[in-house]
Design a protein around this motif. Structure first.
Motif, PDB file in Angstrom:
ATOM      1  N   TYR A   5      31.467  35.269  49.792  1.00  0.00           N
ATOM      2  CA  TYR A   5      31.955  34.083  49.122  1.00  0.00           C
ATOM      3  C   TYR A   5      31.222  32.845  49.626  1.00  0.00           C
ATOM      4  CZ  TYR A   5      35.761  37.211  47.995  1.00  0.00           C
ATOM      5  OH  TYR A   5      36.482  38.286  47.555  1.00  0.00           O
ATOM      6  N   PHE A  12      36.541  28.431  38.595  1.00  0.00           N
ATOM      7  CA  PHE A  12      36.586  29.869  38.795  1.00  0.00           C
ATOM      8  C   PHE A  12      37.994  30.369  39.086  1.00  0.00           C
ATOM      9  CE2 PHE A  12      31.962  29.623  39.702  1.00  0.00           C
ATOM     10  CZ  PHE A  12      31.563  30.592  38.805  1.00  0.00           C
ATOM     11  N   TYR A  13      38.877  29.477  39.519  1.00  0.00           N
ATOM     12  CA  TYR A  13      40.216  29.907  39.868  1.00  0.00           C
ATOM     13  C   TYR A  13      41.111  30.100  38.638  1.00  0.00           C
ATOM     14  CZ  TYR A  13      39.231  28.985  44.760  1.00  0.00           C
ATOM     15  OH  TYR A  13      38.693  29.005  46.020  1.00  0.00           O
ATOM     16  N   THR A  33      34.022  36.883  35.692  1.00  0.00           N
ATOM     17  CA  THR A  33      33.267  36.529  36.887  1.00  0.00           C
ATOM     18  C   THR A  33      32.763  37.809  37.526  1.00  0.00           C
ATOM     19  OG1 THR A  33      35.364  36.443  38.096  1.00  0.00           O
ATOM     20  CG2 THR A  33      34.425  34.345  37.364  1.00  0.00           C
ATOM     21  N   THR A  35      31.153  39.479  41.444  1.00  0.00           N
ATOM     22  CA  THR A  35      30.733  39.440  42.839  1.00  0.00           C
ATOM     23  C   THR A  35      29.959  40.726  43.099  1.00  0.00           C
ATOM     24  OG1 THR A  35      32.899  40.364  43.394  1.00  0.00           O
ATOM     25  CG2 THR A  35      32.619  37.993  43.696  1.00  0.00           C
ATOM     26  N   SER A  68      38.413  44.767  37.928  1.00  0.00           N
ATOM     27  CA  SER A  68      39.675  44.159  38.347  1.00  0.00           C
ATOM     28  C   SER A  68      40.833  44.824  37.603  1.00  0.00           C
ATOM     29  CB  SER A  68      39.668  42.658  38.052  1.00  0.00           C
ATOM     30  OG  SER A  68      39.578  42.423  36.656  1.00  0.00           O
ATOM     31  N   GLY A 117      40.037  34.239  47.985  1.00  0.00           N
ATOM     32  CA  GLY A 117      39.435  34.139  46.659  1.00  0.00           C
ATOM     33  C   GLY A 117      40.292  34.668  45.544  1.00  0.00           C
ATOM     34  N   TRP A 119      39.552  37.025  43.273  1.00  0.00           N
ATOM     35  CA  TRP A 119      38.835  37.160  41.997  1.00  0.00           C
ATOM     36  C   TRP A 119      39.336  38.340  41.175  1.00  0.00           C
ATOM     37  CZ3 TRP A 119      37.303  32.666  42.634  1.00  0.00           C
ATOM     38  CH2 TRP A 119      36.715  32.215  43.815  1.00  0.00           C
ATOM     39  N   CYS A 120      39.875  39.353  41.838  1.00  0.00           N
ATOM     40  CA  CYS A 120      40.324  40.548  41.117  1.00  0.00           C
ATOM     41  C   CYS A 120      41.811  40.515  40.798  1.00  0.00           C
ATOM     42  CB  CYS A 120      39.978  41.802  41.922  1.00  0.00           C
ATOM     43  SG  CYS A 120      38.197  42.101  41.993  1.00  0.00           S
ATOM     44  N   GLN A 124      42.809  38.019  35.735  1.00  0.00           N
ATOM     45  CA  GLN A 124      41.392  37.688  35.653  1.00  0.00           C
ATOM     46  C   GLN A 124      40.530  38.918  35.368  1.00  0.00           C
ATOM     47  OE1 GLN A 124      40.770  33.940  38.546  1.00  0.00           O
ATOM     48  NE2 GLN A 124      41.423  35.783  39.606  1.00  0.00           N
ATOM     49  N   HIS A 126      37.187  40.614  36.017  1.00  0.00           N
ATOM     50  CA  HIS A 126      36.206  40.477  37.093  1.00  0.00           C
ATOM     51  C   HIS A 126      35.469  41.788  37.318  1.00  0.00           C
ATOM     52  CE1 HIS A 126      34.531  38.605  40.723  1.00  0.00           C
ATOM     53  NE2 HIS A 126      34.597  39.817  41.243  1.00  0.00           N
ATOM     54  N   ILE A 144      29.480  34.568  44.001  1.00  0.00           N
ATOM     55  CA  ILE A 144      30.240  34.810  42.773  1.00  0.00           C
ATOM     56  C   ILE A 144      29.635  33.962  41.666  1.00  0.00           C
ATOM     57  CG2 ILE A 144      31.960  33.064  43.398  1.00  0.00           C
ATOM     58  CD1 ILE A 144      34.029  34.730  41.830  1.00  0.00           C
TER      59      ILE A 144
END
Length: 252
Positions: A5, A12-13, A33, A35, A68, A117, A119-120, A124, A126, A144
């Motif tokens: 990260y 992105f959030y 998104t 990663t 995700s 983060g 992200w998953c 979302q 991802h 990311i």
């Protein structure tokens, strides 16, 4: 999974509320998104939540991704294929210049992480890509990036494969190397001395039955998520062994 990260803009959030992807191939692009995990040689590609085992021996290689929760569909999305391209955000231009899109197969799960983060986290969309795939479209230091993605047909060599594990009273079958839709909606099994029995989705692309079919030739009916069904007659010989993998001559 280990993910790198760096400082990320607040955009992105935000949850990316886009239509969920069904098993049908979809030419529309959606926002997500991405990663990466592992290293340039694969790192964590030997096993995962889809149960494919050694991804190199099974033909998936480094062209892989974890999904995700919003995309994973409790493992039923395992085997689905995606085209992904990097998108630069204003002031955050981390895409590799003139990079083409990549195509990857879903072979793992990126679990929610409510600490770092996230992200998953649901809802979302991802992709946690292998490092090789991520750095094909984005700079390593980005950590990311925003991406566009769409479902695409899976291109596979040879026929669908069936790996058998378990015991005489609990047969577990991994179905893999599935072309086109790639992911599976249902599986039925038939022994040479029995009728057809629906199998239960266990985890990833593992399907199980409690029928004792030891010593019988095995056939399968496999339905992919786009509704197409193929019947694999007598694909497993009567002298099959637990731990064995049997390849059909058909594919989707």
């Amino acid at each position: 999974m280990a993910m790198l990260y760096s400082f990320i803009p607040m955009a992105f959030y935000m949850a990316l509320l886009v239509p969920s992807i069904s098993g049908r191939i979809d030419q529309h692009w959606y926002n997500a998104t991405a990663t990466f995990y592992g290293d340039m040689n694969g790192g964590e590609t030997m096993q995962g939540a889809c149960g494919y085992g050694n991804l190199f021996k099974q033909g998936y290689g480094l062209e892989t991704t974890a999904l995700s929760t919003a995309l994973f569909n409790e493992g039923l999305a395992c085997g689905s294929c995606y085209e992904i391209k990097c998108i630069n955000e204003p002031g955050w231009e981390f895409c590799v210049k003139n990079a083409r899109s990549i195509k990857v197969t879903a072979t793992n799960f990126c679990p929610p992480n409510y600490v770092d983060g996230g992200w998953c986290n649901p809802p979302q969309k991802h992709f946690d890509l292998s490092m090789k795939m991520f750095t094909t479209i984005a700079l390593y230091r980005a950590g990311i990036v925003s991406v566009n993605y769409r479902r695409v047909p899976c291109i596979k060599k040879d026929g669908v494969k069936f790996e058998l594990t378990g015991n005489p009273y609990w047969l577990l079958v991994l179905v893999y190397n599935v072309a086109n839709a790639g992911d599976i909606k249902s599986v039925s099994i038939k022994g040479s001395k029995s009728g057809w029995f629906p199998m239960t989705h266990n985890w990833g692309q593992h399907w199980n039955t409690g029928q004792n079919l030891v010593g019988q030739t095995l056939s399968f009916q496999v339905t992919t998520s786009d509704g197409k069904m193929l019947q694999f007659d007598n694909v497993v010989p009567a002298n099959w062994k637990f731990g064995g993998t049997y390849q059909s001559k058909q594919n989707f």
